[in-house]
Design a protein around this motif. Sequence first.
Motif, PDB file in Angstrom:
ATOM      1  N   ARG A 182      15.527  -6.136  -2.429  1.00 38.72           N
ATOM      2  CA  ARG A 182      14.702  -7.217  -2.969  1.00 38.72           C
ATOM      3  C   ARG A 182      13.255  -7.076  -2.511  1.00 38.72           C
ATOM      4  NH1 ARG A 182      17.264 -11.444  -5.380  1.00 38.72           N
ATOM      5  NH2 ARG A 182      19.548 -11.420  -5.293  1.00 38.72           N
ATOM      6  N   ARG A 183      13.057  -6.692  -1.262  1.00 39.37           N
ATOM      7  CA  ARG A 183      11.693  -6.501  -0.767  1.00 39.37           C
ATOM      8  C   ARG A 183      10.999  -5.351  -1.477  1.00 39.37           C
ATOM      9  NH1 ARG A 183      12.427  -6.178   5.602  1.00 39.37           N
ATOM     10  NH2 ARG A 183      10.285  -5.398   5.427  1.00 39.37           N
ATOM     11  N   PHE A 184      11.745  -4.272  -1.747  1.00 39.26           N
ATOM     12  CA  PHE A 184      11.151  -3.126  -2.428  1.00 39.26           C
ATOM     13  C   PHE A 184      10.814  -3.474  -3.879  1.00 39.26           C
ATOM     14  CE2 PHE A 184      11.631   1.072  -4.639  1.00 39.26           C
ATOM     15  CZ  PHE A 184      10.452   1.608  -4.174  1.00 39.26           C
ATOM     16  N   ILE A 185      11.677  -4.239  -4.552  1.00 38.55           N
ATOM     17  CA  ILE A 185      11.392  -4.669  -5.923  1.00 38.55           C
ATOM     18  C   ILE A 185      10.128  -5.534  -5.949  1.00 38.55           C
ATOM     19  CG2 ILE A 185      12.220  -6.142  -7.804  1.00 38.55           C
ATOM     20  CD1 ILE A 185      15.059  -5.141  -7.154  1.00 38.55           C
ATOM     21  N   SER A 186       9.999  -6.410  -4.964  1.00 34.63           N
ATOM     22  CA  SER A 186       8.798  -7.236  -4.864  1.00 34.63           C
ATOM     23  C   SER A 186       7.561  -6.371  -4.682  1.00 34.63           C
ATOM     24  CB  SER A 186       8.939  -8.210  -3.691  1.00 34.63           C
ATOM     25  OG  SER A 186       7.759  -8.950  -3.488  1.00 34.63           O
ATOM     26  N   TYR A 187       7.687  -5.317  -3.863  1.00 34.79           N
ATOM     27  CA  TYR A 187       6.586  -4.375  -3.634  1.00 34.79           C
ATOM     28  C   TYR A 187       6.210  -3.653  -4.928  1.00 34.79           C
ATOM     29  CZ  TYR A 187       4.604   0.149  -2.202  1.00 34.79           C
ATOM     30  OH  TYR A 187       3.835   1.286  -2.095  1.00 34.79           O
ATOM     31  N   LEU A 188       7.209  -3.203  -5.686  1.00 34.19           N
ATOM     32  CA  LEU A 188       6.936  -2.523  -6.951  1.00 34.19           C
ATOM     33  C   LEU A 188       6.220  -3.447  -7.925  1.00 34.19           C
ATOM     34  CD1 LEU A 188      10.270  -0.555  -7.634  1.00 34.19           C
ATOM     35  CD2 LEU A 188       8.081   0.374  -6.846  1.00 34.19           C
ATOM     36  N   GLY A 189       6.562  -4.727  -7.862  1.00 38.22           N
ATOM     37  CA  GLY A 189       5.984  -5.683  -8.796  1.00 38.22           C
ATOM     38  C   GLY A 189       4.495  -5.889  -8.637  1.00 38.22           C
ATOM     39  N   CYS A 190       3.930  -5.521  -7.495  1.00 37.26           N
ATOM     40  CA  CYS A 190       2.493  -5.735  -7.283  1.00 37.26           C
ATOM     41  C   CYS A 190       1.690  -4.431  -7.276  1.00 37.26           C
ATOM     42  CB  CYS A 190       2.257  -6.515  -5.991  1.00 37.26           C
ATOM     43  SG  CYS A 190       2.492  -5.579  -4.478  1.00 37.26           S
ATOM     44  N   LEU A 191       2.329  -3.305  -7.608  1.00 32.26           N
ATOM     45  CA  LEU A 191       1.620  -2.021  -7.559  1.00 32.26           C
ATOM     46  C   LEU A 191       0.444  -1.943  -8.525  1.00 32.26           C
ATOM     47  CD1 LEU A 191       4.440   0.668  -7.119  1.00 32.26           C
ATOM     48  CD2 LEU A 191       2.772  -0.141  -5.432  1.00 32.26           C
ATOM     49  N   SER A 192       0.552  -2.643  -9.664  1.00 30.55           N
ATOM     50  CA  SER A 192      -0.517  -2.593 -10.657  1.00 30.55           C
ATOM     51  C   SER A 192      -1.598  -3.643 -10.406  1.00 30.55           C
ATOM     52  CB  SER A 192       0.057  -2.788 -12.063  1.00 30.55           C
ATOM     53  OG  SER A 192       0.693  -4.053 -12.174  1.00 30.55           O
ATOM     54  N   GLU A 193      -1.438  -4.429  -9.355  1.00 31.47           N
ATOM     55  CA  GLU A 193      -2.398  -5.485  -9.049  1.00 31.47           C
ATOM     56  C   GLU A 193      -3.622  -4.913  -8.322  1.00 31.47           C
ATOM     57  OE1 GLU A 193      -2.211  -8.318 -10.213  1.00 31.47           O
ATOM     58  OE2 GLU A 193      -0.172  -9.137 -10.216  1.00 31.47           O
ATOM     59  N   PRO A 194      -4.739  -5.657  -8.293  1.00 31.17           N
ATOM     60  CA  PRO A 194      -5.924  -5.226  -7.531  1.00 31.17           C
ATOM     61  C   PRO A 194      -5.588  -5.026  -6.057  1.00 31.17           C
ATOM     62  CG  PRO A 194      -6.456  -7.062  -8.999  1.00 31.17           C
ATOM     63  CD  PRO A 194      -4.958  -6.913  -9.029  1.00 31.17           C
ATOM     64  N   THR A 195      -6.408  -4.230  -5.391  1.00 32.46           N
ATOM     65  CA  THR A 195      -6.155  -3.902  -3.989  1.00 32.46           C
ATOM     66  C   THR A 195      -6.075  -5.143  -3.107  1.00 32.46           C
ATOM     67  OG1 THR A 195      -7.297  -1.794  -4.276  1.00 32.46           O
ATOM     68  CG2 THR A 195      -6.944  -2.525  -2.025  1.00 32.46           C
ATOM     69  N   ILE A 196      -6.891  -6.137  -3.376  1.00 28.76           N
ATOM     70  CA  ILE A 196      -6.864  -7.341  -2.547  1.00 28.76           C
ATOM     71  C   ILE A 196      -5.518  -8.046  -2.676  1.00 28.76           C
ATOM     72  CG2 ILE A 196      -7.868  -8.813  -4.344  1.00 28.76           C
ATOM     73  CD1 ILE A 196      -8.604  -9.036  -0.559  1.00 28.76           C
ATOM     74  N   CYS A 197      -4.925  -8.013  -3.869  1.00 30.44           N
ATOM     75  CA  CYS A 197      -3.606  -8.624  -4.071  1.00 30.44           C
ATOM     76  C   CYS A 197      -2.544  -7.860  -3.288  1.00 30.44           C
ATOM     77  CB  CYS A 197      -3.242  -8.640  -5.557  1.00 30.44           C
ATOM     78  SG  CYS A 197      -4.251  -9.750  -6.560  1.00 30.44           S
ATOM     79  N   ALA A 249      -9.509  -0.774   3.025  1.00 25.52           N
ATOM     80  CA  ALA A 249      -8.575  -1.740   3.614  1.00 25.52           C
ATOM     81  C   ALA A 249      -9.326  -2.726   4.507  1.00 25.52           C
ATOM     82  CB  ALA A 249      -7.506  -1.011   4.417  1.00 25.52           C
ATOM     83  N   SER A 250     -10.300  -2.220   5.265  1.00 20.21           N
ATOM     84  CA  SER A 250     -11.086  -3.073   6.150  1.00 20.21           C
ATOM     85  C   SER A 250     -11.896  -4.089   5.352  1.00 20.21           C
ATOM     86  CB  SER A 250     -12.021  -2.221   7.012  1.00 20.21           C
ATOM     87  OG  SER A 250     -12.801  -3.030   7.873  1.00 20.21           O
ATOM     88  N   ARG A 251     -12.459  -3.659   4.219  1.00 22.17           N
ATOM     89  CA  ARG A 251     -13.238  -4.587   3.395  1.00 22.17           C
ATOM     90  C   ARG A 251     -12.357  -5.715   2.842  1.00 22.17           C
ATOM     91  NH1 ARG A 251     -15.995   0.171   1.653  1.00 22.17           N
ATOM     92  NH2 ARG A 251     -14.628   0.363  -0.164  1.00 22.17           N
ATOM     93  N   CYS A 252     -11.143  -5.373   2.444  1.00 28.86           N
ATOM     94  CA  CYS A 252     -10.217  -6.403   1.959  1.00 28.86           C
ATOM     95  C   CYS A 252      -9.887  -7.403   3.057  1.00 28.86           C
ATOM     96  CB  CYS A 252      -8.940  -5.755   1.436  1.00 28.86           C
ATOM     97  SG  CYS A 252      -9.123  -4.856  -0.127  1.00 28.86           S
ATOM     98  N   LEU A 253      -9.629  -6.888   4.262  1.00 29.85           N
ATOM     99  CA  LEU A 253      -9.315  -7.779   5.379  1.00 29.85           C
ATOM    100  C   LEU A 253     -10.521  -8.640   5.742  1.00 29.85           C
ATOM    101  CD1 LEU A 253      -7.274  -5.300   7.623  1.00 29.85           C
ATOM    102  CD2 LEU A 253      -6.372  -7.183   6.234  1.00 29.85           C
ATOM    103  N   GLN A 254     -11.708  -8.057   5.682  1.00 24.49           N
ATOM    104  CA  GLN A 254     -12.924  -8.823   5.968  1.00 24.49           C
ATOM    105  C   GLN A 254     -13.093  -9.972   4.973  1.00 24.49           C
ATOM    106  OE1 GLN A 254     -16.091  -5.969   5.937  1.00 24.49           O
ATOM    107  NE2 GLN A 254     -15.557  -5.080   7.917  1.00 24.49           N
ATOM    108  N   GLU A 255     -12.814  -9.692   3.701  1.00 23.53           N
ATOM    109  CA  GLU A 255     -12.917 -10.732   2.674  1.00 23.53           C
ATOM    110  C   GLU A 255     -11.960 -11.881   2.963  1.00 23.53           C
ATOM    111  OE1 GLU A 255     -12.251 -11.278  -2.157  1.00 23.53           O
ATOM    112  OE2 GLU A 255     -12.483  -9.267  -1.308  1.00 23.53           O
TER     113      GLU A 255
END
Length: 228
Positions: free
Chosen positions: A137-152, A189-195
């Motif tokens: 279930r966790r892996f399916i959830s991970y696959l579901g957001c692969l096409s989302e923006p990096t911040i997502c 990754a750092s820029r996303c975390l900073q945001e």
Amino acid sequence: MNAASPLPYVENNRFLQGVDVALVRELRERGRTISVKKASTVYRLAEANNGLYLVVSGSVRLAIPNQSGRELVLLHVNEGEWFGELACTDMLKRAQNAIAVVDSVLWHLPAPAIEQLTARHPIFWKFIAQIQSDHLRRFISYLGCLSEPTICRTIHLLVCNAQDSSRGKVVRLPQEEMAMVLGVTRQTASRCLQELERGNMIKRGYKEIWILSLESLQKKYQEASEAG
């Protein structure tokens, strides 16, 4: 709770609630604690099954390497979580690498002990199946957001790996590990975390990230996803 003791995780495991105390006692007696250093291999793809593992402290990365040596990260297994269940179910070879993300303490239940436990207590198969279902279930959830923006994807990674502590929810994944999972540079990754930190959704500390507001993170995810 002693962070180096597996007993609370064995005795209070949500997948073992309501089972025969004799099974829990046998399970507790048949395992052993091992220490692994950061970047050490717990097991490799195509190795023979050697049993089930519980993370007592630290974190383990489950990943599949490609021909160039890069890894596709399937998921992270953190404190109080189990891994290695797939090969215990089908009795085939390991389907991925298991690598310590940081110095970690594991509790190992050997394959022969699992065979004996399932023979004496068939309900133990349900326990293994529940671990497998949770990972799927966790892996399916991970696959579901692969096409989302990096911040997502950053928000998803933080939420999925957040652990409860006396001070709130905390993520203990190194930034380079997060960048590898996200498929971006450490700088991105750092820029996303900073945001997220500027929005008071998280707070970064030494080797840890504190979740300040799950609601705000979820709202940010939705807004960024809709914006594309």
